[in-house]
Scaffold this motif. Structure first.
Motif, short mmCIF file in Angstrom:
data_model
loop_
_atom_site.label_atom_id
_atom_site.label_comp_id
_atom_site.label_asym_id
_atom_site.label_seq_id
_atom_site.Cartn_x
_atom_site.Cartn_y
_atom_site.Cartn_z
N GLU A 14 14.34 57.09 38.88
CA GLU A 14 15.26 57.88 38.45
C GLU A 14 15.98 58.58 39.35
N LYS A 15 15.61 58.60 40.57
CA LYS A 15 16.53 59.26 41.58
C LYS A 15 17.74 58.31 42.32
N THR A 16 17.75 57.37 41.91
CA THR A 16 18.64 56.40 42.50
C THR A 16 20.19 56.60 41.83
N VAL A 17 21.19 56.28 42.79
CA VAL A 17 22.69 56.41 42.23
C VAL A 17 23.13 55.03 42.32
N LYS A 18 23.84 54.66 40.94
CA LYS A 18 24.44 53.44 40.86
C LYS A 18 25.96 53.64 41.13
N LEU A 19 26.47 52.71 41.91
CA LEU A 19 28.01 52.95 42.20
C LEU A 19 28.60 51.58 42.06
N LEU A 20 29.94 51.61 41.54
CA LEU A 20 30.60 50.12 41.44
C LEU A 20 32.07 50.58 42.04
N THR A 21 32.56 49.64 42.93
CA THR A 21 33.85 49.86 43.25
C THR A 21 34.73 48.58 42.97
N PHE A 22 35.68 48.79 42.56
CA PHE A 22 36.65 47.82 41.99
C PHE A 22 38.06 47.75 42.09
N ASN A 23 38.61 46.70 42.91
CA ASN A 23 40.13 46.62 42.95
C ASN A 23 40.76 45.96 41.67
N THR A 24 41.41 46.59 40.90
CA THR A 24 41.77 46.48 39.55
C THR A 24 43.30 45.52 39.59
N TRP A 25 43.64 45.41 40.37
CA TRP A 25 44.93 44.78 40.57
C TRP A 25 45.99 45.14 39.33
N GLY A 26 46.59 46.43 39.77
CA GLY A 26 47.13 46.98 38.64
C GLY A 26 48.51 47.54 38.97
N LEU A 27 49.19 46.55 39.59
CA LEU A 27 50.62 46.54 40.01
C LEU A 27 51.70 46.47 38.99
N LYS A 28 52.43 47.45 38.72
CA LYS A 28 53.39 47.40 37.68
C LYS A 28 54.41 46.29 37.88
N TYR A 29 54.76 45.19 36.93
CA TYR A 29 55.61 44.19 36.92
C TYR A 29 55.19 43.00 37.64
N VAL A 30 54.20 43.19 38.36
CA VAL A 30 53.76 41.94 39.32
C VAL A 30 52.38 41.50 38.62
N SER A 31 51.50 42.24 38.53
CA SER A 31 50.03 41.85 38.16
C SER A 31 50.19 41.26 36.63
N LYS A 32 49.88 40.09 36.39
CA LYS A 32 49.71 39.46 35.15
C LYS A 32 48.72 40.06 34.27
N LEU A 33 49.30 40.39 32.97
CA LEU A 33 48.37 40.78 31.78
C LEU A 33 47.83 42.19 32.31
N ARG A 34 48.65 42.89 33.29
CA ARG A 34 48.04 44.07 33.49
C ARG A 34 47.26 45.14 32.62
N LYS A 35 48.12 45.41 31.56
CA LYS A 35 47.72 46.45 30.50
C LYS A 35 46.25 45.75 29.89
N GLU A 36 46.51 44.58 29.34
CA GLU A 36 45.38 43.90 28.83
C GLU A 36 44.02 44.04 29.65
N ARG A 37 44.07 43.67 30.76
CA ARG A 37 43.19 43.64 31.99
C ARG A 37 42.39 44.88 32.07
N LEU A 38 43.47 46.21 32.37
CA LEU A 38 42.78 47.52 32.83
C LEU A 38 42.08 47.97 31.77
N ARG A 39 42.48 47.87 30.66
CA ARG A 39 42.07 48.32 29.09
C ARG A 39 40.74 47.65 28.86
N ALA A 40 40.85 46.23 29.14
CA ALA A 40 39.36 45.75 28.99
C ALA A 40 38.50 46.35 30.04
N ILE A 41 38.88 46.54 31.31
CA ILE A 41 37.85 47.30 32.34
C ILE A 41 37.34 48.62 31.94
N ALA A 42 38.38 49.38 31.22
CA ALA A 42 38.05 50.62 30.76
C ALA A 42 37.06 50.67 29.65
#
Length: 435
Positions: A14-42
């Motif tokens: 009950e005292k532990t802290v859970k952490l996530l670190t994630f490079n989401t690849w969110g470059l505009k015009y460059v990353s493929k399916l950026r909007k769809e992927r980041l919304r799925a992550i959210a």
């Protein structure tokens, strides 16, 4: 191959802290399916039950629209949120979602972050740095957490100037200075992000040997778990599944749909959670977000996999002093390697950039003046010849002035910044030898 995992005291869960670190690849015009992927992550972060993270550190959130969706979708799950915006074109792409109240934040921008001559690369424009978030104690009496989130300069080749090894080493040096100050201030330091540095590299040595941080993955699956530490060169000999389960691979895995064309030996671990073991014990670590989006996309969530770790934060104790687990000779060896790295870059790359840009500037201006005197003669021969000379002289003038600006303001500034780092390392080396 089964891996041994340290047992967890159920009384501490009950005292532990859970952490996530994630490079989401969110470059505009460059990353493929950026909007769809980041919304799925959210969506996944907002609803996932088995994750139940306390802290989520994100990188490459570079589009305001994406952040607004993430913030709105995750506001119930994570009441405390922050994105860092300082940069020329966009911010550094660093963001935080937290269940733990935020005390204060600040952004440290790297003074050495790419060559100004490499205008076609975006590292310098986005203002990369360290997003420091000071959190309040997550339980009464526990040590407050200082979270350092970053996305260090990318390598564009394995060797040579384009590897930017010197720049990442300088960025790691800045990291170490901030880590040391926060540790002295009594914070439980957690350094996370896509650090673009493999285990055993010079930046990694600076983090662990000089900064005194412990790799949370190795705490669970390395020497502390009675197994041999997996060396980076061993990763290529494993199955793709074992690269993730045993090697902790987060980047360039062939199981990632965006990196399926990579060679097995290119798979590597670049995403970390490095911790101050004086105040923090790692109780679990996993590579996450390895599954794919639902049809019709059937793709990975990002070109990286995420990394998750669970920590036990020890009770606050001002008398507890962080002691280095490494000897003075090991620290001296790291300083010497760092100095050689700096000196090699200053000896070859800086003069090459300086001489070429300066020559182009002065030669271009002189040639431009000569063309102006030749213009009447060219016009007499042929108006088309005069037009061609005018066009060529215009291009020459623009590029000459641009190279002059890069040389005088960019390369000179980079050289002075590197000299400053070199003097800092020499000061520390001298002090260490005098002890």
């Amino acid at each position: 191959m089964a891996r041994s995992v340290q047992p967890v005291d159920e009384n501490h869960l009950e005292k532990t802290v859970k952490l996530l670190t994630f490079n989401t690849w969110g470059l505009k015009y460059v990353s493929k399916l950026r909007k769809e992927r980041l919304r799925a992550i959210a969506d996944k972060l907002a609803t996932e039950q088995d994750g139940d993270y306390d802290i989520v550190a994100l990188q490459e959130i570079w589009v305001e629209e994406d952040w607004k969706y993430i913030e709105e979708r995750c506001k119930k799950q994570f009441p405390y949120r922050r994105i860092f915006k300082s940069g020329i074109i966009t911010g550094p792409g660093l963001a935080l979602l937290s269940k733990i109240p935020i005390e204060s934040t600040f952004l440290y921008r790297f003074p050495i972050n790419g060559r100004s001559s490499a205008f076609f690369r975006g590292d310098w424009y986005v203002g990369k740095g360290i997003a420091v978030t000071l959190l309040k104690p997550h339980t009464p009496g526990s040590t407050p957490i200082a979270l350092l989130n970053s996305h260090m300069h990318a390598p564009y080749s394995h060797t040579g100037d384009s590897s930017y090894a010197c720049h990442r080493s300088c960025q790691a040096w800045d990291f170490v200075k901030i880590v040391k100050m926060l540790k002295k201030s009594g914070y439980a330091v957690i350094q996370v992000g896509d650090l673009n540095s493999k285990p055993g590299s010079l930046p990694y040595k600076l983090f662990t040997i000089e900064g005194g941080l412990v790799d949370s993955w190795e705490s669970i699956y390395g020497a502390n778990a009675n197994d041999e530490i997996i060396e980076p060169e061993e990763i290529g000999t494993m199955t793709f599944e074992d690269q993730i389960l045993i090697g902790g691979v987060t980047c360039d895995s062939k199981l990632n749909t965006w990196r399926a064309n990579r060679q097995p030996w290119e798979a590597c671990r670049l995403d970390y959670a490095l911790v101050d073991s004086t105040h923090i014990s790692t109780v679990n670590a996993q590579v996450r977000f390895t599954e794919r989006l639902e049809p019709p996309y059937n793709c990975s969530y990002s070109d990286h996999f995420a990394y998750s770790a669970e920590f036990l934060i020890k009770a606050s104790d001002n008398s507890r002093i962080s002691k280095s687990a490494f000897s003075s000779s090991e620290r001296i060896d790291v300083f010497k390697e760092f100095l050689l790295n700096l000196q090699e870059y200053q000896r070859y790359t800086i003069p090459e950039q300086t001489n070429w840009r300066r020559f182009h500037f002065f030669a271009g201006i002189i040639t431009l003046i000569i063309f102006h005197f030749l213009m009447p003669w060219c016009a007499k021969i042929s108006p088309y010849l005069a037009l061609l000379v005018l066009f060529f002289s215009t291009v020459l003038g623009i590029t000459a002035v641009l190279n002059g600006l890069i040389w005088y303001f960019g390369v000179r500034s980079e050289a002075r910044a590197l000299e400053e780092v070199q003097m800092e390392v020499e000061d520390n080396l001298t002090s260490l030898k005098d002890e």
